[in-house]
Structure formats: C-alpha cells, structure tokens
Design a protein around this motif. Structure first.
Motif, short mmCIF file in Angstrom:
data_model
loop_
_atom_site.label_atom_id
_atom_site.label_comp_id
_atom_site.label_asym_id
_atom_site.label_seq_id
_atom_site.Cartn_x
_atom_site.Cartn_y
_atom_site.Cartn_z
N GLU A 497 0.78 -1.23 0.00
CA GLU A 497 0.00 0.00 0.00
C GLU A 497 0.82 1.29 0.00
OE1 GLU A 497 -3.10 -0.03 -0.68
OE2 GLU A 497 -3.35 -2.20 -0.53
N SER A 498 2.13 1.19 0.17
CA SER A 498 2.95 2.40 0.07
C SER A 498 2.70 3.03 -1.28
CB SER A 498 4.43 2.02 0.19
OG SER A 498 5.23 3.09 -0.26
N CYS A 499 2.51 4.34 -1.29
CA CYS A 499 2.22 4.98 -2.57
C CYS A 499 3.47 5.12 -3.41
CB CYS A 499 1.55 6.34 -2.36
SG CYS A 499 2.68 7.72 -2.17
N GLY A 500 4.64 5.09 -2.77
CA GLY A 500 5.88 5.13 -3.51
C GLY A 500 6.45 6.52 -3.73
N TRP A 501 5.74 7.52 -3.27
CA TRP A 501 6.20 8.89 -3.52
C TRP A 501 7.54 9.17 -2.86
CZ3 TRP A 501 3.87 12.37 -6.75
CH2 TRP A 501 4.32 13.69 -6.70
N CYS A 502 7.68 8.72 -1.62
CA CYS A 502 8.91 9.07 -0.91
C CYS A 502 9.76 7.83 -0.63
CB CYS A 502 8.59 9.86 0.35
SG CYS A 502 8.02 8.90 1.74
N VAL A 503 11.06 8.08 -0.56
CA VAL A 503 12.02 6.97 -0.50
C VAL A 503 11.92 6.14 0.79
CG1 VAL A 503 14.47 6.37 -0.63
CG2 VAL A 503 13.57 8.27 -1.98
N ARG A 506 8.80 3.96 0.44
CA ARG A 506 8.78 3.12 -0.77
C ARG A 506 9.79 1.98 -0.67
NH1 ARG A 506 10.43 6.71 -4.79
NH2 ARG A 506 12.57 5.95 -4.85
N VAL A 507 11.02 2.33 -0.27
CA VAL A 507 12.06 1.31 -0.21
C VAL A 507 12.11 0.67 1.17
CG1 VAL A 507 14.50 0.84 -0.63
CG2 VAL A 507 13.37 2.69 -1.87
N HIS B 48 10.11 14.17 -2.42
CA HIS B 48 10.24 12.72 -2.62
C HIS B 48 11.31 12.08 -1.74
CE1 HIS B 48 7.72 12.32 -6.21
NE2 HIS B 48 8.24 13.44 -6.65
N ARG B 172 2.89 2.02 -8.43
CA ARG B 172 2.94 2.56 -7.07
C ARG B 172 3.87 1.73 -6.22
NH1 ARG B 172 -3.03 1.13 -4.80
NH2 ARG B 172 -2.52 -0.73 -3.59
N GLY B 173 4.18 2.29 -5.06
CA GLY B 173 5.03 1.61 -4.12
C GLY B 173 6.38 1.29 -4.72
#
Ligand SMILES: Cc1cc2nc3c(=O)[nH]c(=O)nc-3n(C[C@H](O)[C@H](O)[C@H](O)COP(=O)(O)O)c2cc1C
Ligand code: SF4
Ligand code: SF4
Ligand code: FES
Lengths: 603, 239
Positions: A497-503, A506-507, B48, B172-173
């Motif tokens: 569910e992480s949107c991935g916008w921030c590192v 996301r990682v 980001h 995403r993700g």
C-alpha cells in the motif's frame, strides 16, 4: 473494437462534461464497460480531456482495481489478512483454484476467471471474504467455491453482464454482508428522526453550529483525533471561491468496518452531518469518498440521497432556509489504502494518483480544487448530527474529558461475536475483552496495522485519545496465534500500500519485510534485529505521511511488547547470510544439472 | 524579495528569511547547507527523497517544502538526522542498480556525492536488483532507468519549464517507475536542449556523446564535497 472504445470514452467524457478532475469516473466507466483500460482508451481519454497520455497512465497505474491488461471476465479477489487466514482463507483459496482452474495470481485458461489475493475488504467480522467484480461474498468455506463458480459460469452462458454496481446482479451464494451491529450505544446509534439535527442547526447561525461542535469537544473519529470544531473554524476562516465538505469513507485500515455499518444502518445521519457542516462552513458541495470495495453500497446510498432531496433536506433552500443550498456527490475509489489519508484522498477526488500532499498548506486552507476543505470521517459526521440533535452538553456527558462521546469499535479475530460495538471512550482493554467474550486474548491489535500490538500487561489501558488512540480497529488474537506472523502480514500490507512517492517508505517497507522474513526463516541474528530496529526508526522519522510514519509499528510495537517472541527466533551466530549457499546456487545447480562439489575441509 | 524579513535558527545559526521562502531556500541563501536530493532550485519542490528532513520545532519536516516562519527552531546537522539521511541514500543504492565505477556520471552524481558526504560505506542492505530497462531510442538522449532515483525533477521540468510533459510516474510503491509520454523516448517531444534533459541528479538521463567530456577526477564532486558551494556563501564570522 476501437470504435466501441471510442464510443465508451466519448460517453464517459460527456457524462462528466469533459472535467479533467473527473478522470477517475471516466476511467472507471471504461473499466466497467470494456473490462480493462486498453492503450487505445488511454489515448482517447487523454485527447478528449486535453491532457497528456502520461498523465492518464500515471493515474490508471496507481489503483489496484484498474487493469491495463485484459483479465478474466470475473475477478475473484480474496481478502488476505490475519483474520481471514485464521478463518481458513487459504483453504478457500485452494477451493477456488480447483473450481476455476486458475492458480492464485493468474487467469484461468478459458479467460473466465482471474483469482488473486487482495488487502482487507472491510469484512473482518465475516471472513473469509472475497470481492467478485462488484459483489462482496462473505463467511466463505471451501464448499462454497464450486457453487459460486457455477453460478458465475451460468450467468456468463445466459449472456448476463458481469455483476457490476450499475447492473442487476445475478444471485450468488454468500453474496450477503451481515450488518453485525452487535452493541448499539446511546449516542451514535440512538433512535432519532431524520432531519432533526439539521433543523436544529438551521435555527442557529453557522458560527453557533461550529461552536456547538467545539463545545461538545468532538474529536475526529478517523484515527488522528483532531478537534473537529477547530478544523471547521480553520476551514471557515480560509478565504476561497468555494468551501468543500468531504466525508472520508475510504475505511481502509485492516480490521475496521464500522463506517460500513454506519453507511448501512444510518446513512441518513452521516449525510445529515455533512449537510450541517455545509451550513456551518458556508459550503455548497459535499463529497463522500467511498472505498471501491464498498461499491455494493453505492446504489443504496444514492437512494438515500435521492430521498433527502425529495424531503428538502438536500438541494436548494434546504428546509425552507432561504439561500442554503447543498448537494452531495459520491466518489468511488479504486483500491488504494493511502486514499484514506486526507490529502491523498483529495488528489484522488481530483482524478489523480493518490499521493499525499506536503503540508502546509493544510486542506482546510487549500484542499479540493485548491479551495478550503474540511475532510472528516463518516463517524465524525454521525456524531455531529447527534450533537445538534441533543446538544453539546449531553454529548460531553459520555466518555472522558479528553475524549467525549462514544466510539464505534470494529471487533474481529478470536472472539465469539465479531462486529461493531458502541462503547463510551475510556473503556479499558480488559473491559472490552470481557464485553466481546474473549477474556483470555494473548494479544490485541488496537488501531489496525498502523496502531499497536497490545500485550496482556497493558490490558488495563484505556481506549481514548489520551491513552490508546484508535480509529476503531480491534483485532483479538488467542493463545494459539503467533505475534510475529501477524507482524509479517501487516508489514506486507504496507509494502503493497505504500504509494511510492517518498524513499523511506517506498524502499524502507520492502527492506523491513525482507529483514523480517530472514528472521522468521530462522536465519536472523542479534545484528539483524538491531539493524531492523534502526531501519524501522528511519522509516518512522523520515517518511512523508502517516502511512510511512506508522508502517514500522507492527515491528516496533511487537519488539517493545513481545521481546521474547523476537528472542525466540534469534540464531546464536554473529552473522548469517540471508540465503544458504545451497539456495544461492540452486539455479546454477538446476541449469547445470549437477550439484557443486563441497570444498575439502581446510582446502 | 517579497514581504518582510524575519529570522529563525538552524542548529544555533540565526538565518534570515523572507515570507514565502522555504527553510531550504533561506538556508541556501545564508550559506547553511541542508543535504537534499530531489530539490532543484528552478522547480517546485516535490518532497520525494526526504533527505532534507529536519526537526522543525520538534517535529520532522522536509526543509524543501516547509515555509520558514519567524522564530522557528530547526535542527539539521545532528548525528541522528545525518544517520537517517545516510540510510535513505543507502536505500536508493539498494533500490536501483548503481555501478558507480562504470557510470558516465561518476564524480558528477548527486547520489554518489551524498553517499560520500554522509559517510556511507558498505551497503547494509541486500540489493533489490530490480529489472529495469534502458531506452536508447532517442537520437540525442539515453534513459538509463537502472539509475533512476524517482526524484521527478525531469517530470517537473518538462511540465513546468519546457511545457511538454514528456515524463511521468507509473505504478505505485516499490514498483514505481519513470514513464514517458509515448512508447519510447524517441517518440516523445523531448529535445536535448530541454531543461528536463539537464536536471537529472544521477546518470539516468544522459546526453549522448557527452559522457566523458570532463574526465574522471576533474568533475564537480571530485573537487569538493556536495554542498560546499552553498557553504562557501556563509559569512566567515561565527553564526
Ligand atoms: C494512511 C492513512 C490512511 C487513513 N485512512 C483513513 C480512513 O480510511 N478513514 C478516515 O476517516 N481517516 C483516515 N485517515 C485519517 C485522515 O487522514 C484524516 O485525518 C481523517 O479523515 C480526518 O477525519 P476526522 O478528523 O473526522 O478523523 C488515514 C490516514 C492515513 C495516514
Ligand atoms: S510515506 Fe509512503 S504513502 Fe506516504 S508519501 Fe511516502 S511513500 Fe507515499
Ligand atoms: S530520470 Fe533522473 S531526473 Fe528523472 S526521476 Fe529519474 S533520477 Fe530523477
Ligand atoms: S530535497 Fe526535500 S524531500 Fe527531497
């Protein structure tokens, strides 16, 4: 085909009057009519709305329930959560594999069925559950799979369209969501007349309505507990062309389903609270963001809105109050937990990917369409209606000083009567466990994955904003459950569910999951646990929004409250590689068709 | 300069700011370097990378997006924050496929330079080794996605400065990837003179045939650490 797609796109675009911010509705129409979003549709949508293809792809690729590739005619999505698994979801999944001929994660050879796991569907009180196109099936057993699949096949043969919200569905076994209001309380679920709260509000000035909410000390029920009166005041003070009222019905936190029950039982009270907010804030438009999983409620909710229009409780000059106009639109989501975060929700409402915004500015200042916007939870709006009906002092009479009123708790897991319980704030975990009939729980997850894993030593703590704060998800686990397996499932949830916008999120969520898997695979050392703890700290501190800031909670709260569970997994070595030599060489061994020759001792 | 000016403190240094400035902008002007990666002075901030995260009045916020306000107390250069920043850089090294010795950008790469500045040594995480493709379809520009850190500088530059929207995000993700507004880069409206082609902090967007014009050893960060240019602006007196 291209002509058909062209017609579908043209109709969908016309339906929203070429409004770019309604991209979500346009795309959902394509998904419903065509079954997926082909590249040709993306091209045409971009052209029709005057935007770039890359922008359409940006949005479409974000949501779990939008497909860019053709999938089976029937999409069977099984909830994979700790509760569904303890109720036998794995066996149900097997039965569906057999019945459909599709392996999990794939489409059956005949193209009829796509079978996959999905996140919590908001049915923790009746797991195992699944979402089949737009229909929710619940309380599944392996024996149900053949009957459901047969019914789907038959509907296909008879030429009926897939069961979708805007079409008459075929009758499916188990296609029933039990309401499961186990204990209603004196506030939210009290008997009351439709329109009473709104009429009371209209006898006062908008400011006085806001003051009543402040005086009642109402705090947001979505989890964060922000004072609603203050939020409204900030919103009202902000200057804009329009003000907007948004109801957050995304209810994505695993284990919560109380908003589902509210929208099933007393949708009127929710819409009424929104209308009262509209009056207090000087807003003319309200939006209710309904999670895609609850599409089965869409029709009924539209009917409720329709009825309120007919009764003069919505529309122009509401209740004869000259100049007070307010309407409500329902926006359907498409499978993204992050869209419950208020600024991501607003982005999604504007037809974009659900990436949160940086704050400031806050939505109360610049929200939907850059205008002042108040986003509140479903339950919060229901409370507003009750406050206006019965008065701030009455409301304050329930609960604690810091947390007035009652709270709806969604109780699931190892308990005899899962469902919604309306309890006064301040109830201890012990009292709650007695109430739900699980006094021997081994641990309780309060607030869902983003909340805390509470150990018996803390069962004296109170459920209230000043102690154990929760949006209402309470998952009870019995003695036979493994606290770290639960933490693993929750960590996987955040990875998905992480949107991935921030590192960091996301990682970091994936790195935490990998580390946890190593430890649960009995290859973890003390060094691994220390490193995981440090990593979890970084994710918590550095992430951009509440999702990342709480994604490490399953790890951190079990480390704090169940150190012995972690210690039991540790290996004595100073270091162990993540995979064994044999595993590392497995592929080479397979390709070469021979095993490596072990090195001689001392060679 | 718009509005009145005021002051706030960063690690006990008094910094002057004007209304509308972010913490990062005010600090840059004052010669106080806050590590950052996705920020670019000519673009709207997007928040980001989170490398610029500071403690602002006791709460963590990204300095590139947070407006400065009078009397704010900011902590930036602390061991704990620098360790967190290093971890973020390590995450990016683990997420992509970065082989610095074989990269045309080495020595001029902001990711690598931040690694050095923040004291990164061996990677503490197992690499994710994603499968990423290289797009060499454009006559003048290569897109080497193995090195993309998803900072969206190119996305923002193309949209806001070039008026083209050549780039966008997809997925995403952990599956997030850089997308282009066509089947491949060669089919887009991108030109080598575009701002979007010039802002990449790493070796992902490269102008063809330019790779080794400046030899290794004589590049930006071979001469001085990242941020030194900003710190040079700092008045020599004690803050
Ligand atoms: C990842 C994430 C998911 C959230 N999901 C929900 C949700 O499903 N429903 C909700 O009401 N609030 C959710 N919230 C909280 C909202 O951001 C917001 O605080 C809330 O809607 C405000 O309403 P309230 O003040 O009435 O609680 C979520 C927050 C985060 C960070
Ligand atoms: S914390 Fe996670 S969900 Fe929130 S912005 Fe960052 S990547 Fe997205
Ligand atoms: S290509 Fe370069 S500028 Fe664009 S997102 Fe990737 S790293 Fe950033
Ligand atoms: S520079 Fe501020 S978040 Fe990237």
């Amino acid at each position: 085909m291209a002509d058909e797609i062209g017609a579908v796109v043209a109709a969908a675009v016309a339906e929203v009057e070429s409004d770019r911010t309604r991209l979500m509705d346009v795309i959902q129409a394509v998904q419903r009519r065509v079954g997926h979003i082909p590249q040709e549709a993306i091209r045409r949508v971009a052209e029709a709305l005057g935007i770039h293809k890359v922008e359409v792809e940006d949005m479409v690729s974000f949501y779990a329930y939008l497909d860019r590739e053709p999938k089976g005619r029937f999409r069977i999505r099984l909830a994979r959560t700790p509760v569904s698994l303890m109720n036998g979801a794995a066996a149900v999944a097997k039965a569906f594999e057999t019945a459909t001929g599709a392996r999990l994660g794939t489409t059956s050879p005949d193209g009829a069925f796509t079978l996959e796991w999905t996140a919590d569907l908001g049915m923790a009180d009746q797991e195992p559950s699944a979402l089949i196109n737009g229909t929710v099936v619940t309380a599944l057993t392996p024996g149900d799979a053949p009957a459901i699949v047969a019914a789907l096949r038959e509907s296909h043969l008879s030429g009926a369209r897939p069961i979708l919200p805007d079409q008459q569905g075929i009758a499916l076994p188990r296609a029933k969501v039990a309401s499961n209001l186990v204990q209603s309380g004196p506030v939210v679920f009290r008997q009351s007349a439709r329109g009473a709260g709104l009429r009371a509000a209209l006898t006062a000035s908008p400011d006085e309505v806001g003051q009543a909410v402040t005086k009642a000390r109402l705090r947001g029920r979505g989890g964060a507990g922000f004072p609603t009166g203050l939020k409204w005041k900030l919103c009202r003070q902000s200057i804009g062309d329009e003000h907007y009222v948004v109801c957050n019905a995304d209810e994505g936190e695993p284990g919560t389903f109380k908003d589902r029950v509210l929208l099933t039982e007393i949708a009127d009270a929710v819409f009424e609270g929104m209308t009262i907010a509209g009056y207090a804030l000087g807003a003319r438009h309200g939006l209710l963001y309904l999670r895609g999983e609850y599409v089965y409620l869409f029709r009924t909710l539209q009917d409720v809105l329709q009825r309120r229009h007919e009764l003069g409780l919505l529309g122009r000059n509401i209740c004869g109050h000259e100049g007070f106009d307010f309407d409500i639109r329902i926006q359907l989501g498409a499978g993204a937990y992050i869209c419950g975060e208020e600024s991501a929700l607003i982005e999604s409402l504007e037809g974009k990917r659900g990436a949160p915004r940086d704050r400031p500015p806050f939505p109360t200042e610049r929200g939907y369409r850059h205008q002042p916007t108040a986003v509140d939870n479903v339950e919060t709006f229901a409370c507003v209606t009750r406050i206006l009906e019965k008065g701030a002092d009455w409301f304050k009479g329930f609960g604690t000083r810091e947390s007035s009123g009652t709270k709806l708790l969604s109780v699931s897991g190892d308990c005899p009567h899962p469902g919604v319980y309306e309890v006064p704030f301040g109830i201890t975990v012990n009292q709650l466990l007695d109430l739900v009939g699980s006094p021997d729980a081994a641990f309780v997850q309060v607030g869902g994955p983003s909340g805390q894993c509470v150990a018996p030593k803390d069962y004296g703590r109170r459920i209230a904003f000043e102690d154990l704060s929760t949006g209402g998800s309470i998952i009870v686990f019995g003695q036979q459950r493994d606290v770290l397996e639960v933490a693993r499932l929750f960590t996987e949830f955040f990875v998905e569910e992480s949107c991935g916008w921030c590192v960091p999120c996301r990682v970091g969520t994936t790195l935490m999951k990998n580390s946890l898997e190593k430890i649960l695979g009995n290859r973890g050392t003390l060094g691994d646990v220390r490193q995981l703890e440090a990593l979890a700290g970084t994710v918590t501190r550095m992430s951009r929004c509440g999702l990342g800031q709480t994604a490490a909670n399953p790890i951190l709260t079990t480390m704090r409250n169940f150190p012995q569970a972690w210690e039991a997994r540790l290996q004595p070595e100073a270091f162990l590689p993540r995979v064994t030599l044999g595993e590392a060489l497995a592929e080479a061994t397979r390709v070469q068709g021979r095993a490596p020759v072990p090195e001689e001792e001392g060679a | 300069m718009s509005g009145k000016s005021f002051t706030f403190t960063v690690d006990d240094v008094v910094v002057e700011a004007s209304a509308g400035q972010t913490i990062l902008q005010a600090c840059d002007a004052a010669g106080v370097y806050i590590p950052r990666l996705c920020y670019h002075p000519e673009l709207e901030p997007a928040g980001h990378c989170r490398v610029c995260t500071c403690s602002v009045n006791g709460r963590f916020s990204s300095a590139c997006t947070m407006p400065a306000s009078p009397g704010m107390v900011v902590e930036s250069d602390t061991p704990s924050l620098n360790a967190d920043r290093r971890t973020i850089i390590e995450m990016l090294f683990a997420e992509g496929n970065h082989f610095c010795p074989a990269c045309e950008k080495s020595g001029d790469c902001e990711l690598q330079a931040l690694g050095y500045r923040l004291g990164m040594e061996a990677l503490p995480f197992a690499n994710l080794w994603p499968h990423r493709d290289i797009d060499a379809s454009h006559p003048d520009i290569v897109l080497e996605r193995n090195r993309c850190v998803l900072c969206t500088r190119c996305v923002r530059a193309s949209r806001l400065l070039d008026g083209k929207s050549v780039f966008g995000l997809e997925g995403r993700g952990v599956h997030l990837r850089l997308n282009v507004d066509a089947g491949c880069l060669g089919e887009t409206a991108l030109s080598a003179a575009d701002k979007a082609a010039a802002v990449c902090p790493v070796g992902c967007i490269l102008i063809k045939d330019h790779g080794y014009r400046t030899p290794y050893g004589r590049r930006r960060f071979d001469a001085e650490p990242i941020g030194a240019d900003i710190e040079a602006k700092r008045a020599p007196r004690k803050g």
